[in-house]
Design an enzyme around this catalytic site. Sequence first.
Site, short mmCIF file in Angstrom:
data_model
loop_
_atom_site.label_atom_id
_atom_site.label_comp_id
_atom_site.label_asym_id
_atom_site.label_seq_id
_atom_site.Cartn_x
_atom_site.Cartn_y
_atom_site.Cartn_z
N GLU A 223 0.83 -1.22 0.00
CA GLU A 223 0.00 0.00 0.00
C GLU A 223 0.87 1.26 0.00
OE1 GLU A 223 -3.10 0.03 -0.54
OE2 GLU A 223 -3.87 -1.93 0.06
N ASP B 74 -4.25 -10.14 -8.44
CA ASP B 74 -4.50 -9.16 -9.50
C ASP B 74 -3.32 -8.37 -10.07
OD1 ASP B 74 -4.40 -7.82 -7.05
OD2 ASP B 74 -6.38 -6.95 -7.16
N GLU C 116 -12.17 -0.48 -10.41
CA GLU C 116 -11.74 -1.43 -11.44
C GLU C 116 -12.64 -1.47 -12.67
OE1 GLU C 116 -11.94 -2.14 -8.17
OE2 GLU C 116 -9.80 -2.20 -7.71
N THR D 204 -0.84 0.54 -10.29
CA THR D 204 -2.11 -0.10 -9.94
C THR D 204 -3.01 0.81 -9.11
OG1 THR D 204 -3.11 -2.19 -9.21
CG2 THR D 204 -1.36 -1.26 -7.82
#
Length: 516
Positions: free
Chosen positions: A137, A282, A416, A502
């Site tokens: 993160e 992912d 997403e 991402t």
Amino acid sequence: QGGEGRDEPATGATPARETRAPFRFDYERFRRSLRHPVRGGQRGEDPETRARRMKIKEMMKFAWDNYKQYALGKNELRPLTKNGHIGNMFGGLRGATVIDALDTLYIMELEEEFQEAKKWVEKSFDLNVNGEASLFEVNIRYIGGLLATYYLTGEEVFKNKALELGEKLLPAFNTPTGIPRGVINLGRQDTRSLFSPCSGMSWSWGWASAGSSILAEFGTLHLEFLHLSELSGNPVFAEKASNSPAWFLSRVEKPQGLYPNFLSPVTGNWVQHHVSIGGLGDSFYEYLIKSWLMSDKKDSEAKKMYDDALEAIEKHLVRKSAGGLTYIAEWRGGILEHKMGHLACFSGGMIALGAEHAGEERRQRHMDLAAEITNTCHESYARSDTKLGPEAFRFDAGSEAMATRLSERYYILRPEVVESYMYLWRLTHNPKYRQWGWEVVKALEKYCRVEAGFSGIRDVYSTPPMHDNMQQSFFLAETLKYLYLLFCEDDVLSLDDWVFNTEAHPLPVNHTNFKA
Ligand code: DMJ
């Protein structure tokens, strides 16, 4: 010859003193290498597209203004109670929303708001913290956000903070395999004391089986770490991220070519055979194809790993429902679970991006697959009362693209699905993707906008919704940015020049070497 005692060495010999110029990244040269202006230069769009883009800009301003008013310096805004949330993911770091919002504010030309955010970074962003942080993160939000803002603006403060923070993450790689653990203490290593006994140490998540590291965590460092080396001239970041995690995996045996989500950083063996293109897996796949793109298509090892992984996914995980919807199932030791998480919906965009560069034989097939998955994710939105999608939806017991468990009905402002709309729009220009994106804007306005910001909701099938009182930082980094780009011309953050990390922070494609 008798060089002893001489100040200067004989010609051709190694200098006794360090005479090399310090490394300097040539920002101006980098800017000249871009093929398009970062905020675009094309005009001539229709008034409706412009009006929609302006609406999204207004939503960003609203989200930012409320965060600033009620939670500046905290990590996230609680829009119902009008206060801040700190959470426990960032190890004492603060201002996650500031860092995540910076590049979106800049791209949307919210100049005043960008200056407010920059001022906070200059005056209040403190890296001398001591606490347990998620390596993943901190990397995707803080390092990614700071790097992107540096590349967009050339303001040194963002580069310096990114490099300083990057160094604090390095001890996480001190494992027998070089595969980092998931949690790191951000305290200084030289200040171990009774009060910070673990400074610089790392360990695995308590919930991860047998002390394992998570595929999507150790496999989602490469883009940012390459740029830390690019900007500092220090190869250590690139070495850490390249020698160990994902690239180590190219040589490990994989069940049916699939990558399980849990790996021991001690032995390098898989710990459990759970495979998912959604949560836990992912962004590992995402960073394979994006590593290749970011290397200006030179990193052929990453490309091969991506191609092989996608082939295994197509063969073993992609299925069609009775109603004709294509989805990507999860896999537990050979048994399929017919479920797709909201997180897995990024894959429509990723597969489309990869298809663009696939060989003749795969290009159309992958483009069709990307469009079908994106359509399925759109169905998961369209079949709910709020027109927002659940956290996970299933294809079993007569269910098609709907959540069947109470615990999977929530929506936390995730990006997403609109991320895939943005890529599919850019790569096909089929107007349905803009239409679908606009449906999301209307639903966010109707069900998630509250008096002091935007909030997630607890059940997408129930109106009026119950709010979760949280404006996630990725709503400003990703959801609003992708929606905005969906209504921009293609040269705004052009895919020729940028790859999105991402967390949707744009990092430049390495067209050349910018060492001054
Ligand atoms: C973001 O922080 C990133 O997109 C991450 O890769 C997955 N989850 C959230 C948003 O849903």
